[in-house]
Design a protein around this motif. Structure first.
Motif, PDB file in Angstrom:
ATOM      1  N   THR A 277       0.164   2.444   8.858  1.00 49.93           N
ATOM      2  CA  THR A 277      -0.291   1.618   9.977  1.00 49.93           C
ATOM      3  C   THR A 277      -1.772   1.342   9.772  1.00 49.93           C
ATOM      4  O   THR A 277      -2.582   2.276   9.704  1.00 49.93           O
ATOM      5  CB  THR A 277      -0.087   2.331  11.323  1.00 49.93           C
ATOM      6  OG1 THR A 277       1.294   2.675  11.470  1.00 49.93           O
ATOM      7  CG2 THR A 277      -0.507   1.423  12.474  1.00 49.93           C
ATOM      8  N   LEU A 278      -2.127   0.064   9.642  1.00 48.15           N
ATOM      9  CA  LEU A 278      -3.525  -0.300   9.424  1.00 48.15           C
ATOM     10  C   LEU A 278      -4.347  -0.065  10.686  1.00 48.15           C
ATOM     11  O   LEU A 278      -3.883  -0.307  11.805  1.00 48.15           O
ATOM     12  CB  LEU A 278      -3.632  -1.763   9.007  1.00 48.15           C
ATOM     13  CG  LEU A 278      -3.058  -2.126   7.627  1.00 48.15           C
ATOM     14  CD1 LEU A 278      -3.148  -3.629   7.407  1.00 48.15           C
ATOM     15  CD2 LEU A 278      -3.793  -1.376   6.530  1.00 48.15           C
ATOM     16  N   GLY A 279      -5.583   0.395  10.474  1.00 50.75           N
ATOM     17  CA  GLY A 279      -6.463   0.615  11.610  1.00 50.75           C
ATOM     18  C   GLY A 279      -6.991  -0.677  12.201  1.00 50.75           C
ATOM     19  O   GLY A 279      -7.393  -0.717  13.366  1.00 50.75           O
TER      20      GLY A 279
ATOM     21  N   PHE B 122      -5.283   7.302   5.411  1.00 48.50           N
ATOM     22  CA  PHE B 122      -5.470   6.785   4.059  1.00 48.50           C
ATOM     23  C   PHE B 122      -6.649   5.824   4.050  1.00 48.50           C
ATOM     24  O   PHE B 122      -7.046   5.277   5.080  1.00 48.50           O
ATOM     25  CB  PHE B 122      -4.205   6.068   3.564  1.00 48.50           C
ATOM     26  CG  PHE B 122      -4.053   4.673   4.106  1.00 48.50           C
ATOM     27  CD1 PHE B 122      -4.504   3.569   3.381  1.00 48.50           C
ATOM     28  CD2 PHE B 122      -3.487   4.454   5.356  1.00 48.50           C
ATOM     29  CE1 PHE B 122      -4.383   2.281   3.889  1.00 48.50           C
ATOM     30  CE2 PHE B 122      -3.364   3.175   5.868  1.00 48.50           C
ATOM     31  CZ  PHE B 122      -3.811   2.086   5.136  1.00 48.50           C
ATOM     32  N   ARG B 123      -7.199   5.620   2.859  1.00 50.95           N
ATOM     33  CA  ARG B 123      -8.226   4.611   2.629  1.00 50.95           C
ATOM     34  C   ARG B 123      -7.874   3.901   1.332  1.00 50.95           C
ATOM     35  O   ARG B 123      -7.390   4.530   0.384  1.00 50.95           O
ATOM     36  CB  ARG B 123      -9.623   5.228   2.541  1.00 50.95           C
ATOM     37  CG  ARG B 123     -10.058   5.985   3.787  1.00 50.95           C
ATOM     38  CD  ARG B 123     -11.508   6.426   3.688  1.00 50.95           C
ATOM     39  NE  ARG B 123     -12.412   5.284   3.715  1.00 50.95           N
ATOM     40  CZ  ARG B 123     -12.848   4.706   4.830  1.00 50.95           C
ATOM     41  NH1 ARG B 123     -12.447   5.154   6.023  1.00 50.95           N
ATOM     42  NH2 ARG B 123     -13.672   3.678   4.781  1.00 50.95           N
TER      43      ARG B 123
ATOM     44  N   ALA C 206      -8.126   0.944   5.924  1.00 46.38           N
ATOM     45  CA  ALA C 206      -7.888   2.332   6.321  1.00 46.38           C
ATOM     46  C   ALA C 206      -6.884   2.345   7.464  1.00 46.38           C
ATOM     47  O   ALA C 206      -6.646   1.330   8.127  1.00 46.38           O
ATOM     48  CB  ALA C 206      -9.194   3.011   6.740  1.00 46.38           C
ATOM     49  N   GLY C 207      -6.284   3.513   7.675  1.00 38.43           N
ATOM     50  CA  GLY C 207      -5.326   3.632   8.767  1.00 38.43           C
ATOM     51  C   GLY C 207      -4.548   4.928   8.686  1.00 38.43           C
ATOM     52  O   GLY C 207      -4.957   5.884   8.014  1.00 38.43           O
TER      53      GLY C 207
ATOM     54  N   LEU D 289       0.827  -1.207   0.000  1.00 35.77           N
ATOM     55  CA  LEU D 289       0.000   0.000   0.000  1.00 35.77           C
ATOM     56  C   LEU D 289       0.867   1.265   0.000  1.00 35.77           C
ATOM     57  O   LEU D 289       0.529   2.256  -0.652  1.00 35.77           O
ATOM     58  CB  LEU D 289      -0.927  -0.001   1.213  1.00 35.77           C
ATOM     59  CG  LEU D 289      -2.050  -1.043   1.199  1.00 35.77           C
ATOM     60  CD1 LEU D 289      -2.771  -1.062   2.543  1.00 35.77           C
ATOM     61  CD2 LEU D 289      -3.034  -0.761   0.067  1.00 35.77           C
ATOM     62  N   ALA D 290       1.980   1.229   0.729  1.00 35.17           N
ATOM     63  CA  ALA D 290       2.870   2.393   0.778  1.00 35.17           C
ATOM     64  C   ALA D 290       3.440   2.690  -0.600  1.00 35.17           C
ATOM     65  O   ALA D 290       3.500   3.849  -1.029  1.00 35.17           O
ATOM     66  CB  ALA D 290       3.996   2.154   1.780  1.00 35.17           C
TER      67      ALA D 290
END
Length: 252
Positions: A56-58, A80-81, A94-95, A35-36
């Motif tokens: 960091t994931l929520g 982010f989403r 998200a996170g 994702l990054a």
């Protein structure tokens, strides 16, 4: 009204970031890393090439990532989403997202008049929002320059706070030079400003007390041009220079 327009602009910016074409299948790897990389790609030239994204994931997610369909970043909130495809189904993730860049800072206090060397600088990582456009963003851009004011250790360097090394000192004697083809005129002056090569400074002609603006071209040397130098600005020339000026052909 202004607040409403800003809100609309923010939502449009988020929507534009979120719109991305269907990505090619993603290789296996930690979902945060994938994702990054995807998020960094959507930011494009708006961030330096050495920028890093920390996600960091929520909520925990340990499934495979077959595809990243869309990802959006909110720089104000640092979140982010994303939509990913995992085992054939779409999952919303998200996170927190933090973008970091490397910025040059002095390793010691550097005083005005000193020449900045590579050994005087180090790179520190910091959030992108702290590294605004008002700061020098590369060490290479600082090496060989001189601070206009004291540079504390560990502080970001403001654009405009450094320049070419000072070779004309304020209130010190300088030579005013005017060149027009073979004609070279010179007069004694007193600098009203300090400056490095290429800087514009104001200088007072000692003989006439006329103030002119010229470009620093070397140590204690300022070049001027324009109609004013043919008038009282260049009173006080040496006899040789006066003769050269008198014998020079007049311009039509």
């Amino acid at each position: 009204m202004i607040a409403m327009l800003r809100s609309i602009a923010g939502r449009l910016a988020g929507a534009l970031l979120a719109l991305s074409a269907l990505a090619a299948p993603v290789q296996a790897g930690p979902v945060e890393t994938l994702l990054a990389e995807e998020l960094l790609g959507t930011l494009g030239p708006s961030v330096p090439a050495d920028a890093r994204v920390s996600l960091t994931l929520g909520a925990p997610f340990d499934g495979p990532v077959d595809q990243i369909r869309a990802i959006a970043h909110d720089p104000r909130g640092g979140t982010f989403r994303a939509q990913v495809v995992s085992n054939g189904r779409t999952v919303e993730l998200a996170g927190r997202a933090e973008i970091e860049v490397e910025m040059p800072v002095p390793v010691r206090r550097i005083r005005p008049g000193e020449i900045i060397e590579a050994a005087d600088l180090t790179l520190v990582r910091m959030p992108l929002e702290r590294a605004g456009a008002g700061f020098v963003q590369s060490a290479e851009a600082l090496v060989g320059l001189s601070p206009r004011r004291q540079m504390p250790a560990g502080r970001l360097v403001l654009v405009g706070s450094v320049g070419m090394p000072i070779v004309v000192q304020r209130n010190r004697p300088v030579t005013l030079v005017y060149e027009d083809g073979p004609l070279v005129l010179a007069a004694r002056g007193r600098a009203l400003q300090e400056g490095g090569v290429g800087d514009l400074v104001r200088v007072m002609n000692v003989a006439s007390s006329t103030v002119v603006t010229g470009t620093v071209t070397g140590a204690e040397t300022v070049s001027v041009n324009g109609p004013s130098v043919n008038g009282p600005s260049f009173n006080g020339l040496s006899s040789t220079q006066q003769a050269a000026r008198r014998d020079a052909p007049s311009k039509p």
